[in-house]
Design an enzyme around this catalytic site. Structure first.
Site, PDB file in Angstrom:
ATOM      1  N   ASP A 174      30.066  43.710  20.792  1.00  0.00           N
ATOM      2  CA  ASP A 174      30.410  44.995  20.161  1.00  0.00           C
ATOM      3  C   ASP A 174      31.310  45.856  21.059  1.00  0.00           C
ATOM      4  O   ASP A 174      32.527  45.865  20.886  1.00  0.00           O
ATOM      5  CB  ASP A 174      29.132  45.747  19.765  1.00  0.00           C
ATOM      6  CG  ASP A 174      29.320  46.672  18.567  1.00  0.00           C
ATOM      7  OD1 ASP A 174      30.419  46.695  17.996  1.00  0.00           O
ATOM      8  OD2 ASP A 174      28.346  47.362  18.184  1.00  0.00           O
ATOM      9  N   ASP A 175      30.710  46.589  21.988  1.00  0.00           N
ATOM     10  CA  ASP A 175      31.458  47.467  22.908  1.00  0.00           C
ATOM     11  C   ASP A 175      30.899  47.256  24.314  1.00  0.00           C
ATOM     12  O   ASP A 175      30.135  48.089  24.825  1.00  0.00           O
ATOM     13  CB  ASP A 175      31.278  48.933  22.472  1.00  0.00           C
ATOM     14  CG  ASP A 175      31.765  49.149  21.046  1.00  0.00           C
ATOM     15  OD1 ASP A 175      32.976  49.246  20.854  1.00  0.00           O
ATOM     16  OD2 ASP A 175      30.916  49.189  20.133  1.00  0.00           O
ATOM     17  N   GLU A 232      23.971  48.313   9.906  1.00  0.00           N
ATOM     18  CA  GLU A 232      23.676  48.603  11.322  1.00  0.00           C
ATOM     19  C   GLU A 232      22.707  49.795  11.303  1.00  0.00           C
ATOM     20  O   GLU A 232      21.519  49.640  11.566  1.00  0.00           O
ATOM     21  CB  GLU A 232      24.966  48.942  12.083  1.00  0.00           C
ATOM     22  CG  GLU A 232      24.740  49.339  13.539  1.00  0.00           C
ATOM     23  CD  GLU A 232      26.026  49.820  14.253  1.00  0.00           C
ATOM     24  OE1 GLU A 232      27.001  50.183  13.568  1.00  0.00           O
ATOM     25  OE2 GLU A 232      26.037  49.839  15.510  1.00  0.00           O
ATOM     26  N   HIS A 259      32.692  39.792  17.066  1.00  0.00           N
ATOM     27  CA  HIS A 259      32.461  41.229  16.865  1.00  0.00           C
ATOM     28  C   HIS A 259      32.653  41.940  18.196  1.00  0.00           C
ATOM     29  O   HIS A 259      31.719  42.058  19.000  1.00  0.00           O
ATOM     30  CB  HIS A 259      31.054  41.456  16.297  1.00  0.00           C
ATOM     31  CG  HIS A 259      30.769  42.880  15.934  1.00  0.00           C
ATOM     32  ND1 HIS A 259      29.831  43.225  14.990  1.00  0.00           N
ATOM     33  CD2 HIS A 259      31.285  44.051  16.386  1.00  0.00           C
ATOM     34  CE1 HIS A 259      29.785  44.550  14.877  1.00  0.00           C
ATOM     35  NE2 HIS A 259      30.660  45.072  15.722  1.00  0.00           N
ATOM     36  N   HIS A 275      31.524  46.382   8.841  1.00  0.00           N
ATOM     37  CA  HIS A 275      30.244  46.789   9.429  1.00  0.00           C
ATOM     38  C   HIS A 275      29.351  47.250   8.276  1.00  0.00           C
ATOM     39  O   HIS A 275      29.766  48.087   7.462  1.00  0.00           O
ATOM     40  CB  HIS A 275      30.437  47.961  10.383  1.00  0.00           C
ATOM     41  CG  HIS A 275      31.015  47.589  11.717  1.00  0.00           C
ATOM     42  ND1 HIS A 275      32.158  46.866  11.858  1.00  0.00           N
ATOM     43  CD2 HIS A 275      30.576  47.851  12.983  1.00  0.00           C
ATOM     44  CE1 HIS A 275      32.406  46.698  13.159  1.00  0.00           C
ATOM     45  NE2 HIS A 275      31.463  47.289  13.861  1.00  0.00           N
ATOM     46  N   HIS A 309      35.060  45.297  19.740  1.00  0.00           N
ATOM     47  CA  HIS A 309      36.073  46.343  19.591  1.00  0.00           C
ATOM     48  C   HIS A 309      36.827  46.418  20.911  1.00  0.00           C
ATOM     49  O   HIS A 309      36.218  46.728  21.940  1.00  0.00           O
ATOM     50  CB  HIS A 309      35.412  47.683  19.276  1.00  0.00           C
ATOM     51  CG  HIS A 309      34.542  47.640  18.051  1.00  0.00           C
ATOM     52  ND1 HIS A 309      34.996  48.025  16.810  1.00  0.00           N
ATOM     53  CD2 HIS A 309      33.262  47.215  17.866  1.00  0.00           C
ATOM     54  CE1 HIS A 309      34.019  47.867  15.917  1.00  0.00           C
ATOM     55  NE2 HIS A 309      32.955  47.375  16.537  1.00  0.00           N
TER      56      HIS A 309
END
Ligand code: HPA
Ligand code: ZN
Length: 315
Positions: A275-276, A197, A14, A194, A16
């Site tokens: 994630d980021d 969340e 996961h 997703h 991005h």
């Protein structure tokens, strides 16, 4: 980070790519492409990384992605991420990219894809990191736009292992994308999304039943629905959990309140992801370290989490 944590072989499921754009690279690309930025310098930009929810983050994330223009930019972005992986013993990656964030700015699909793909191929050859790329649809845009994106992707079908669904969750339930996911699956693509969340457990049910996903991205709100918990335990459906992201976006108030280890102990196939990472304070390694520091994650638990990530690979 403790060396035993760093040494564990891990997969990241996961991530991005646009969220791995560090401020230093963002400024370098802005200069290379002669783009004026609304932030004075790297420090000012970093200081803006304070979010109350997902949408506040997304607004900055899409603004940051504006500096990505050329095939070389996408190559440099992906290559920088893979080098971080190498240092932390991430041996396999299944990153997302958001084609619509770029095609809507007039960047051709193939410019984005070729840059990313070349870096992934070089990462495999030079760093020994295997990969599977996931094309993610933006759920705040209509399903017709997702269909157009899938069409643009089809000449490059072999470049992908699957499709995902990201961006603003609340108010954009998975059921809105049932037909485009059916089309993607009919092309032999895996489905992930997703869900859970910020959105309620119902969105996770929809993602499973209507989009027929193989993995749930985030999914931490599953714990509010006991019947759903039983299903994801019985069917061993992996969750790609992102602890630091959840704190930065206020899904949990403190890391001490995060439910990942409780889920693990209940038999949920949870994994640790970043994630980021450029926006949320760290890569996979820092996420593992935070669980060790704030939740008392043991070495045995860390090994199970790392093994789960390897077991939950789609490629
Ligand atoms: N959630 C939804 N969309 C996203 C995220 C996220 O955490 N990161 C990048 N796009
Ligand atoms: Zn995400």
């Amino acid at each position: 980070m403790p060396e035993w944590l760093n040494a564990l072989p891990k997969a990241e499921l996961h991530l991005h790519l646009e969220g791995s754009l560090e401020p230093e690279l963002l400024f370098a690309l802005a200069e290379r492409n002669q783009i004026a930025l609304p932030w004075a310098d790297v420090e000012t930009l970093r200081a803006a990384y304070a979010f109350n929810n997902l949408q506040e983050f997304l607004d900055l994330y899409y603004a940051g992605a504006n500096v990505l223009r050329t095939e070389q930019d996408f190559y440099d972005l992906t290559w920088a991420y893979l080098q971080r992986c190498k240092v932390q013993n991430v041996i396999h990656v299944e990153p997302f990219f958001d084609p619509q964030t770029h095609t809507d700015r007039g960047i051709p699909f193939e410019v984005v894809l070729r840059g990313i793909q070349q870096a992934l191929v070089d990462g495999e050859k030079q760093l020994g990191i295997s990969h599977g790329l996931i094309l993610s649809f933006l759920r705040h845009l209509p399903e017709e736009e997702a269909f157009k994106t899938l069409e643009q992707a089809m000449p490059f079908r072999e470049a992908f292992i699957g499709v995902g669904l990201d961006s603003s969750e609340k108010g954009f339930p998975p059921r809105l994308f049932e037909r485009v996911f059916a089309k993607a699956r009919s092309e032999g693509l895996h489905a992930v999304a997703h869900a859970g969340e910020e959105g309620p457990p119902e969105y996770i049910w929809e993602a499973l039943d209507l989009l027929k996903i193989k993995r749930i991205d985030h999914g931490v709100r599953a714990i509010e629905d006991e019947r759903l918990m039983q299903r994801i335990i019985d069917e061993q459906i992996p969750l790609t959990v992102c602890p630091l992201s959840n704190i930065k976006l206020c899904v949990f108030e403190h890391m001490g309140q995060h439910n990942i280890l409780e889920m693990l102990e209940r038999g949920v196939k949870v994994t640790v992801n970043s994630d980021d990472p450029a926006y949320f304070g760290g890569y996979v390694g820092e996420n593992f370290a935070a669980l060790h520091e704030h939740l008392g994650m043991t070495e045995a638990q860390a090994k199970r989490l790392a093994q789960n990530s390897l077991d939950a690979r789609l490629a």
